[in-house]
Motif scaffolding. Structure first.
Motif, PDB file in Angstrom:
ATOM      1  N   UNK A 199      -6.674  19.817  11.789  1.00 24.85           N
ATOM      2  CA  UNK A 199      -7.867  18.987  11.595  1.00 24.85           C
ATOM      3  C   UNK A 199      -7.712  17.674  12.353  1.00 24.85           C
ATOM      4  N   UNK A 200      -6.520  17.076  12.223  1.00 22.66           N
ATOM      5  CA  UNK A 200      -6.284  15.817  12.932  1.00 22.66           C
ATOM      6  C   UNK A 200      -6.435  16.031  14.435  1.00 22.66           C
ATOM      7  N   UNK A 203     -10.176  16.615  15.408  1.00 25.04           N
ATOM      8  CA  UNK A 203     -11.075  15.475  15.230  1.00 25.04           C
ATOM      9  C   UNK A 203     -10.717  14.298  16.112  1.00 25.04           C
ATOM     10  N   UNK A 204      -9.395  14.072  16.302  1.00 25.49           N
ATOM     11  CA  UNK A 204      -9.037  12.962  17.179  1.00 25.49           C
ATOM     12  C   UNK A 204      -9.550  13.232  18.586  1.00 25.49           C
ATOM     13  N   UNK A 238     -13.138  14.525   4.966  1.00 30.18           N
ATOM     14  CA  UNK A 238     -12.061  14.612   3.978  1.00 30.18           C
ATOM     15  C   UNK A 238     -12.357  15.670   2.920  1.00 30.18           C
ATOM     16  N   UNK A 241     -11.303  18.836   4.483  1.00 30.93           N
ATOM     17  CA  UNK A 241      -9.846  18.984   4.512  1.00 30.93           C
ATOM     18  C   UNK A 241      -9.322  19.395   3.137  1.00 30.93           C
TER      19      UNK A 241
ATOM     20  N   UNK C 112      -5.216  13.617   6.221  1.00 32.26           N
ATOM     21  CA  UNK C 112      -5.294  13.113   7.602  1.00 32.26           C
ATOM     22  C   UNK C 112      -5.893  11.709   7.643  1.00 32.26           C
ATOM     23  N   UNK C 115      -7.742   9.804  10.525  1.00 33.12           N
ATOM     24  CA  UNK C 115      -9.153  10.040  10.840  1.00 33.12           C
ATOM     25  C   UNK C 115     -10.052   8.915  10.338  1.00 33.12           C
ATOM     26  N   UNK C 206      -6.796   6.296  21.593  1.00 30.75           N
ATOM     27  CA  UNK C 206      -8.224   6.440  21.305  1.00 30.75           C
ATOM     28  C   UNK C 206      -9.009   5.169  21.606  1.00 30.75           C
TER      29      UNK C 206
END
Lengths: 269, 270, 257
Positions: A199-200, A203-204, A238, A241, C112, C115, C206
Motif C-alpha cells: 500500500x505504501x 500510494x507514495x 487507512x 489498509x 502506513x 501516507x 516526494x
C-alpha cells in the motif's frame, strides 16, 4: 489482624474501556482545539464534522470510485505478485541451506532500504500509469514475505521433523502435516507486513506522479487546499489498509503458537 | 560451635498467611512457630504448593502482610531487612554486570566506597570458588557458577540469616551435589545461620541440622527431623547407613503429602 | 567428473559466490548495454553510471545531501526516542493504560503512517520540518512498543533481589529495571532509526526538499540517467551499510546479556 493480600484487579476509576473512550475524545478535542487555536493557517485542521461531510460527498461521487478502483487494483496486483514471488524465494532460501547462506543476506540487507528511490527507474520502464505503481508495490511486498517465509521454514522445530521421521511420513506428508501448519504464523506475518508495504509503495508513487488513484486524488485536493477532502481521502486509505489487515487476520488464523504477536515489527529479528 | 546454646537468631511466632483471590480465600500457611539458633542449618521440605515459598518470602520480607511475627535477635521485623539475605531459585545474576560487579551490587546501593566493596567482593568470590572469573559476565559462566555469584552477592551484606529458595533446582544432579558441599563449607566457615527450601530429600539430609517437613496446603510443620549425622558433612556420606535411614524416614512422612499435592495438581489441570 | 566439479563449486565460500554473482550481473549489464540489447539511454551501462557517480560526488553535492539526510533522520529518531521511551514507560507503570492503548500502538507501528504526509505538508509547509515530523511519526510507535516490552519483561526475581537489598525506588529503576530493559530499548531505537531513514528519504523524494531523496528526484526530473542510477545505488548502499553497522553494533553491545 487481618492478614490478607488482594490478588487480581483492584477497582479503579480508569478502566480499560473508559481509558479508550477518553483517548478518542482527547484526540478529537486536541484536533478541534488546535484547529480553533489560530496557531495554524486557516482551514489547515478542519473540524471533524467538515471531514465527515467531505467523506459523505466523496462516497456519492463517481469520480471517487474510479480513483478507488485504480488504487485497489494496483495494491491487489502488486500484493499478489510480491507475495507469490516472495513465498517462492522464501521457500527456496529456507529449504536449501546452501541457497539461504549465499543469497539470504541480499534480501536481509535490502529489505530495510527505502524502495521509493527506485521509482524514477520504474517510471522509465513501466510508464506513468499503473505499471510503475504495481512494480514498486510488488518490490516492497517481496522482501518481508521472502524473509518471513525463509525464517519460518528454518524455525520448524527439528524435534517435530524427527517425530515425523519416526512415523515414516512421506515427503509430501511431512510438508502437509508438519511444515505447512508450522508456517502459518510466518505466512500471516509476511502477508500483513507485505500488504502494508505494498500500500505504501503504490500510494507514495501515486503521490509523486500519477494520473489516477487515491494518492493522486489526495494530492489534487491538497494542491487546491481542499484540506477536508484531502483528509477524507487519507481516512479512506487507512480504512482500506485496516480492512486488508482484518481480511488477512480472518483467513490466516492468528495467533499460532509461533506467532510473536502484534509487536513483531518489520525488521525485528 | 561453642555458642550453640544462645538465644535464637530467628524466631517465627504463629506466622500464617491467607491469600485473597477472586475465587475465594486460600490458606497458604497455617501458624508456624520455629526457633533457629546461631549457625544452624535448617531445611524445609514439602510438596509443591505446600506454602514453603510463601513462608520463605515472609521471612525474607517480600511478603509484608501476614499474621504472627518474625523476630531477628529478639527484634520484630517486617519487610526486607538487611539481616536477612535471600538466594532465589531462578537465575538472578544480573546479566549486564560482571561476576565482580554482581557481588558489589548491594554494597554499591548502600553507598560503600568502591575500594572496600571490591575488596570484600573479591573475598566472597574466593569463598565461593570463583577466583579468576571476576571479570566474566554471567552468560559466559555455567549455571552452577551463576548460582554461586548469587550466593556471594547475598553474603555481601553479611546477613545474619541466609535464606535459600531451592537454589539448586535448575542444576544437574552432579553440580547440585558439589554445590551442596560448597555451601556446607561456606556455612561452616562463616558459622552462617541458613534456611534452605528444597524438595530434594537427600540434599536436605546432607546439609541440615534439622529438616522441617511441611504438609500439603494449607502448609504447616508436620514433623521436625533432627539430622544426627556427624560434622563436617559432605556428599560422600550419601552411601552411609544412617543417611539412608533418614532419607527413608523423611520420605515416609512426605509421601502422603506429595501424593495429595499430585492429586490436587491433576484435578486442577484435568 | 560432473560430481567433482559440483563439489568444487560447493566448497566456494558464500561471500565469494555473492561477490561473483554481483560481478556477473554488472558485467552482463555492461555487455547488454554496450551491444544495444537494452536501451543505453534509460538503462546506462555500469561504466557510465560510475562516471555519473564521480560527477555527483564532485559537483552534485552528494556528500552534503547525505549529511542532510542523516542529520534529519537522527533528529527524527531522537524525537521519537524521547516520546517513545516516555510513552513506553507510562504504559508500563500504568497497567490499565497499557492494556487500553498497547494494541493501538501496535496498530500504529504497522500502519502506513507515511501516507499522512500530505497533511503534514499543509501543516508545516514544504520544508525540513515536514520531513522531521514524518520521520519522528514513523519511529515513535516501534520505540514505544519495544520500551514497554523491555520494561514489562524484567524478570520478577531481579526486582525481588533489589527489594531484599533494600533498594530505593530510584535505585530499583536505575540499577535494575533500566539496564534489564536496555537490550529491548536499543532494538527499538535501531528499528526506529531504520523507519526514520526510510520515511525521511521517501518524503525528501516526494516533496523535493532536503538530502538524498531530493537529489534523486532532481536527477530524474532532468533525465540525467547515469547520475540518477548512481544516486539510487548510492542510497541503497548507504542504507545497507547503515543497517549492517547498527546490527553489528547491537550484537556487540548485547553480547553479554
Amino acid at each position: 489482624m487481618a492478614a490478607v493480600e488482594y490478588i487480581g484487579r483492584k477497582t479503579a476509576f480508569w478502566t480499560v474501556g473508559r481509558l479508550r473512550i477518553a483517548g478518542v475524545i482527547a484526540a478529537l478535542a486536541v484536533w478541534e482545539l488546535a484547529g480553533l487555536s489560530g496557531l495554524f493557517f486557516n482551514d489547515v485542521l478542519p473540524s471533524a464534522f467538515r471531514i465527515l461531510r467531505a467523506m459523505g460527498q466523496l462516497l456519492v461521487s463517481r469520480e471517487f470510485y474510479e480513483h478507488l478502483g485504480v488504487t485497489v487494483f494496483e495494491v491487489l496486483t502488486s500484493f499478489v505478485l510480491g507475495a507469490v514471488t516472495g513465498t517462492a524465494a522464501g521457500l527456496a532460501l529456507g529449504i536449501s541451506r546452501r541457497a539461504g547462506d549465499i543469497f539470504e543476506p541480499f534480501i536481509h540487507y535490502l529489505a530495510p532500504t527505502p524502495k521509493i528511490v527506485f521509482l524514477p527507474i520504474l517510471l522509465v520502464l513501466f510508464g506513468v500509469g499503473m505499471g510503475s505503481k504495481i512494480a514498486l508495490g510488488s518490490i516492497s511486498c517481496f522482501f518481508p514475505m521472502a524473509l518471513n517465509i525463509a525464517a519460518g521454514v528454518r524455525e520448524v522445530s527439528p524435534t517435530l521433523l524427527r517425530v515425523g521421521r519416526t512415523f515414516s511420513l512421506t515427503r509430501s506428508q511431512t510438508i502437509r502435516m508438519i511444515y505447512l501448519p508450522a508456517l502459518i504464523p510466518a505466512v500471516a506475518t509476511g502477508l500483513r507486513i507485505g500488504l502494508a508495504v505494498s500500500i505504501v509503495g503504490c500510494l507514495l508513487s501515486e503521490y509523486k506522479l500519477a494520473r489516477a488513484g487515491m494518492g493522486f486524488l489526495a494530492g489534487q485536493y491538497g494542491d487546491k487546499f481542499a484540506i477536508a477532502h484531502m483528509l477524507a481521502v487519507l481516512i479512506f486509505i487507512f480504512i482500506l489498509a485496516s480492512l486488508g489487515n482484518a481480511v488477512i487476520a480472518r483467513f490466516v488464523r492468528l495467533p499460532g503458537p509461533g506467532d510473536r504477536g502484534s509487536v513483531r515489527l518489520a525488521f525485528d529479528k | 560451635m561453642a555458642d550453640v546454646k544462645q538465644a535464637p537468631v530467628l524466631r517465627l511466632k504463629d506466622v500464617a498467611k491467607t491469600f485473597v483471590t477472586p475465587h475465594g480465600n486460600v490458606r497458604a500457611v497455617e501458624p508456624v512457630t520455629l526457633d533457629i539458633r546461631q549457625g544452624e542449618f535448617i531445611s524445609i521440605i514439602g510438596p509443591s504448593g505446600c506454602g514453603k515459598s510463601t513462608l520463605m518470602n515472609i521471612v525474607g520480607g517480600l511478603i509484608e502482610d501476614y499474621e504472627g511475627s518474625v523476630e531477628v535477635d529478639g527484634i520484630q521485623v517486617r519487610g526486607c531487612h538487611k539481616e536477612v539475605g535471600m538466594v532465589f531459585q531462578e537465575e538472578s545474576a544480573f546479566p549486564w554486570r560482571t561476576a565482580l560487579n554482581n557481588v558489589t551490587f548491594p554494597m554499591e546501593a548502600a553507598g560503600i566506597t568502591k575500594e572496600e566493596r571490591v575488596q570484600r567482593a573479591m573475598e566472597l568470590l574466593h569463598l565461593v570458588g570463583l577466583d579468576g572469573f571476576e571479570n566474566r559476565f554471567p552468560a559466559e559462566l555455567s549455571g552452577g557458577m551463576r548460582q554461586r555469584i548469587a550466593i556471594a552477592r547475598t553474603l555481601a551484606f553479611r546477613p545474619r540469616i541466609l535464606l535459600m529458595d531451592e537454589p539448586f533446582a535448575a542444576l544437574d544432579e552432579q553440580t547440585r551435589l558439589l554445590l551442596g558441599d560448597k555451601v556446607l563449607q561456606i556455612q561452616q566457615e562463616l558459622n552462617q545461620t541458613t534456611m534452605l527450601i528444597t524438595h530434594n530429600i537427600a540434599e536436605a539430609v546432607q546439609l541440615s541440622d534439622r529438616v522441617l517437613i511441611m504438609s500439603f496446603r494449607p502448609g504447616r510443620i508436620k514433623r521436625v527431623v533432627e539430622i544426627d549425622l556427624p560434622h563436617p558433612r559432605s556428599s560422600k556420606m550419601m552411601g552411609g547407613e544412617r543417611f539412608g535411614q533418614l532419607v527413608a524416614a523423611i520420605w515416609e512422612d512426605l509421601r502422603e503429602e506429595a501424593s495429595k499435592g499430585l492429586q490436587e495438581l491433576e484435578r486442577v489441570r484435568g | 567428473m560432473a560430481r567433482t566439479m559440483a563439489s568444487t563449486r560447493l566448497t566456494l565460500p558464500p561471500l565469494l559466490i555473492r561477490f561473483l554473482v554481483i560481478a556477473g550481473l554488472v558485467g552482463l549489464w555492461e555487455i547488454a548495454s554496450g551491444s544495444g540489447w537494452i536501451n543505453a539511454f534509460t538503462a546506462p551501462a555500469p561504466s557510465s553510471v560510475w562516471k555519473g557517480f564521480e560527477k555527483i560526488v564532485a559537483e552534485g553535492g552528494l556528500g552534503e545531501a547525505m549529511a542532510i539526510t542523516f542529520a534529519t533522520a537522527l533528529m527524527s529518531a531522537a524525537i521519537g526516542a524521547v516520546f517513545g521511551i516516555a510513552s513506553g514507560y507510562i504504559l508500563h507503570i500504568w497497567k490499565a493504560a497499557g492494556e487500553a492503548y498497547t494494541s493501538w500502538l501496535a496498530a500504529l507501528a504497522s500502519a502506513p503512517l507515511v501516507l499522512l504526509y500530505p497533511l503534514f505538508l499543509v501543516i508545516f509547509g514544504r520544508n525540513m520540518w515536514t520531513i522531521v515530523a514524518m520521520g519522528a511519526l514513523g519511529c515513535t510507535p516501534p520505540i514505544a512498543l519495544k520500551a514497554k516490552e523491555g520494561l514489562d519483561g524484567v524478570k520478577p526475581v531481579l526486582l525481588n533481589v533489589g527489594r531484599t537489598f533494600n533498594l530505593t525506588p530510584k535505585q530499583q529503576f536505575w540499577m535494575i529495571m533500566f539496564p534489564a530493559s536496555l537490550p529491548s530499548i536499543f532494538t527499538g531505537i535501531r528499528i526506529g532509526l531504520l523507519f526514520a531513514i526510510i520515511n525521511v528519504v521517501g518524503v525528501e523524494f516526494l516533496v523535493n526538499v532536503g538530502g538524498l531523496g531530493q537529489l534523486i528526484a532532481n536527477l530524474g526530473d532532468r533525465f540525467d540517467y547515469p547520475q540518477m542510477y548512481a544516486g539510487i545505488f548510492f542510497v541503497i548502499l548507504v542504507s545497507v551499510a547503515f543497517f549492517w553497522i547498527t546490527e553489528k553494533l547491537e550484537k556487540w553491545l548485547l553480547s553479554n546479556t
